[in-house]
Scaffold this motif. Structure first.
Motif: not given
Length: 67
Positions: A11-27, A42-50
């Motif tokens: 994936r090129l972009l992750y939701r914060p929850e997914e990014a936290a899981e990838v890094l093995s840290i809490g949200r 980055v912010k896409l509309g109202r959504c935050r992506r990493i």
């Protein structure tokens, strides 16, 4: 316990929850890293992506003394 499937590594972009899981840290820890400017998002509309590259950059910058 989460029943979500792991986020795909290609994936090129992750939701914060997914990014936290990838890094093995809490949200909340992930949001703290973003607030402190240690993890770019980055912010896409109202959504935050990493970006995947931001996750890689953060991990590559970690040192044994990092918290």
């Amino acid at each position: 316990m989460s029943t979500a499937t792991p986020a795909p590594a290609d994936r090129l972009l992750y939701r914060p929850e997914e990014a936290a899981e990838v890094l093995s840290i809490g949200r909340s820890t992930l949001y703290e890293l973003m607030t402190a400017g240690l993890l770019e998002s980055v912010k896409l509309g109202r959504c935050r992506r990493i970006r995947r590259s931001a996750l890689e950059q953060y991990v590559n910058g970690l040192t044994p003394e990092s918290h």
